[in-house]
Scaffold this motif. Structure first.
Motif, short mmCIF file in Angstrom:
data_model
loop_
_atom_site.label_atom_id
_atom_site.label_comp_id
_atom_site.label_asym_id
_atom_site.label_seq_id
_atom_site.Cartn_x
_atom_site.Cartn_y
_atom_site.Cartn_z
N MET A 53 26.32 57.80 28.61
CA MET A 53 25.47 58.67 29.44
C MET A 53 25.80 60.13 29.14
N GLN A 54 24.77 60.94 29.05
CA GLN A 54 24.96 62.37 28.84
C GLN A 54 24.37 63.14 30.01
N TYR A 55 24.99 64.27 30.31
CA TYR A 55 24.53 65.14 31.39
C TYR A 55 24.42 66.57 30.88
N PRO A 56 23.41 67.33 31.35
CA PRO A 56 23.37 68.75 31.03
C PRO A 56 24.45 69.47 31.84
N VAL A 57 25.36 70.11 31.15
CA VAL A 57 26.53 70.71 31.81
C VAL A 57 26.56 72.20 31.56
N MET A 58 26.52 72.97 32.64
CA MET A 58 26.63 74.41 32.50
C MET A 58 28.06 74.82 32.16
N GLU A 59 29.02 74.17 32.86
CA GLU A 59 30.42 74.48 32.62
C GLU A 59 31.28 73.37 33.21
N HIS A 60 32.47 73.24 32.68
CA HIS A 60 33.47 72.32 33.24
C HIS A 60 34.84 72.95 33.03
N PHE A 61 35.67 72.91 34.06
CA PHE A 61 36.91 73.67 34.02
C PHE A 61 37.87 73.19 35.10
N TYR A 62 39.13 73.49 34.90
CA TYR A 62 40.20 73.12 35.83
C TYR A 62 40.56 74.34 36.67
N THR A 63 40.61 74.17 37.98
CA THR A 63 40.87 75.30 38.87
C THR A 63 41.34 74.79 40.22
N LEU A 64 41.27 75.63 41.23
CA LEU A 64 41.52 75.23 42.61
C LEU A 64 40.20 75.19 43.36
N GLN A 65 40.04 74.19 44.21
CA GLN A 65 38.89 74.17 45.10
C GLN A 65 39.00 75.38 46.03
N GLY A 66 37.95 76.18 46.07
CA GLY A 66 38.04 77.44 46.81
C GLY A 66 37.50 77.40 48.21
N GLU A 67 36.75 76.34 48.57
CA GLU A 67 36.07 76.36 49.87
C GLU A 67 36.00 74.96 50.47
N GLY A 68 35.75 74.92 51.76
CA GLY A 68 35.55 73.63 52.44
C GLY A 68 36.86 72.92 52.74
N ALA A 69 36.74 71.63 52.97
CA ALA A 69 37.87 70.83 53.48
C ALA A 69 39.02 70.72 52.48
N TYR A 70 38.74 70.83 51.20
CA TYR A 70 39.79 70.67 50.19
C TYR A 70 40.23 72.00 49.59
N THR A 71 40.02 73.08 50.32
CA THR A 71 40.47 74.39 49.86
C THR A 71 41.93 74.36 49.44
N HIS A 104 43.24 72.75 46.87
CA HIS A 104 43.59 71.61 46.03
C HIS A 104 43.18 71.86 44.58
N ALA A 105 44.03 71.49 43.66
CA ALA A 105 43.67 71.55 42.26
C ALA A 105 42.60 70.49 41.97
N ALA A 106 41.63 70.85 41.14
CA ALA A 106 40.53 69.93 40.86
C ALA A 106 39.87 70.30 39.55
N TYR A 107 39.27 69.30 38.93
CA TYR A 107 38.48 69.53 37.73
C TYR A 107 37.02 69.62 38.15
N PHE A 108 36.37 70.73 37.81
CA PHE A 108 34.99 70.97 38.21
C PHE A 108 34.04 70.65 37.06
N ILE A 109 32.97 69.94 37.40
CA ILE A 109 31.90 69.65 36.45
C ILE A 109 30.61 70.18 37.07
N ARG A 110 30.08 71.25 36.51
CA ARG A 110 28.87 71.87 37.05
C ARG A 110 27.65 71.40 36.24
N LEU A 111 26.88 70.49 36.84
CA LEU A 111 25.69 69.98 36.17
C LEU A 111 24.55 70.99 36.30
N ALA A 112 23.76 71.10 35.25
CA ALA A 112 22.64 72.04 35.23
C ALA A 112 21.39 71.37 35.77
#
Length: 199
Positions: free
Chosen positions: A1-19, A21-29
């Motif tokens: 399966m392929q997805y259109p991906v604007m960006e993917h990166f490792y960072t900290l969750q900045g907002e909400g309940a998991y503020t 926490h380290a997390a890998y972000f996958i931003r689908l376009a």
């Protein structure tokens, strides 16, 4: 399966309940909700971003220590997320999604952040299954919108957040503070990654 991906990166969750926490972000376009204050408008057109294979995304995520993967957008549920969440779970990741709820839920999620918008009505299923309700406050009418959304909730454990829109934060933050003090069922969510300049 392929997805259109604007960006993917490792960072900290900045907002909400998991503020925090380290997390890998996958931003689908791809997004047709079109919030005028959106801070990632470049994610709206899925045709200008590369399609990336699910396995390649997982391999990149596994290079890092955390085992939380946050799938965001754009509006990620414009895509069938079942293959992606299956692959994440196979490798021991907790799967989190950030969605407006405008499209049916696909995939198996460990945490659903539901952030409904006025610009495109959400589906009723999210008021029952989401873990977190996050309302972006841009002007005073958003408090009434927040209460309209809260009244539809059928999940007593859902965490309720009011979050200032970044560009309007100086104007709306005092109002949010007063509102939460008067209505303590709500909590404040901040985009801490922007305050701390964390990518």
């Amino acid at each position: 399966m392929q997805y259109p991906v604007m960006e993917h990166f490792y960072t900290l969750q900045g907002e909400g309940a998991y503020t925090g926490h380290a997390a890998y972000f996958i931003r689908l376009a791809g997004c047709d909700v079109a919030c005028h204050w959106c801070d990632v408008k470049q994610s709206w057109d899925k045709n200008i971003h590369p399609n990336i294979n699910t396995n390649d995304l997982i391999i990149e995520a596994m290079r890092h220590e955390a085992r939380i993967a946050v799938v965001t957008g754009g509006e990620p549920l414009m895509h069938d997320c079942a293959p992606l969440t299956h692959a994440l779970h196979e490798k021991g990741f907790k799967s989190h999604i950030e969605t407006s709820g405008a499209y049916p839920l696909s995939g198996s999620w460990d945490w659903v952040c539901f952030s409904p918008k006025k610009f495109k009505a959400p589906l009723f299923e999210f008021y029952q299954l989401a873990n977190e309700l996050k309302i972006i406050v841009y002007n005073t009418s958003d408090f009434a919108f927040a209460e309209e959304q809260r009244q539809k909730i059928n999940n007593k454990d859902m965490v309720l957040y009011l979050q200032p829109e970044w560009g309007a934060r100086h104007k709306v933050m005092p109002m949010i503070v007063d509102y939460v003090k008067a209505n303590p069922i709500w909590k404040v969510s901040l985009q801490t990654h922007k305050y701390l300049d964390i990518p």
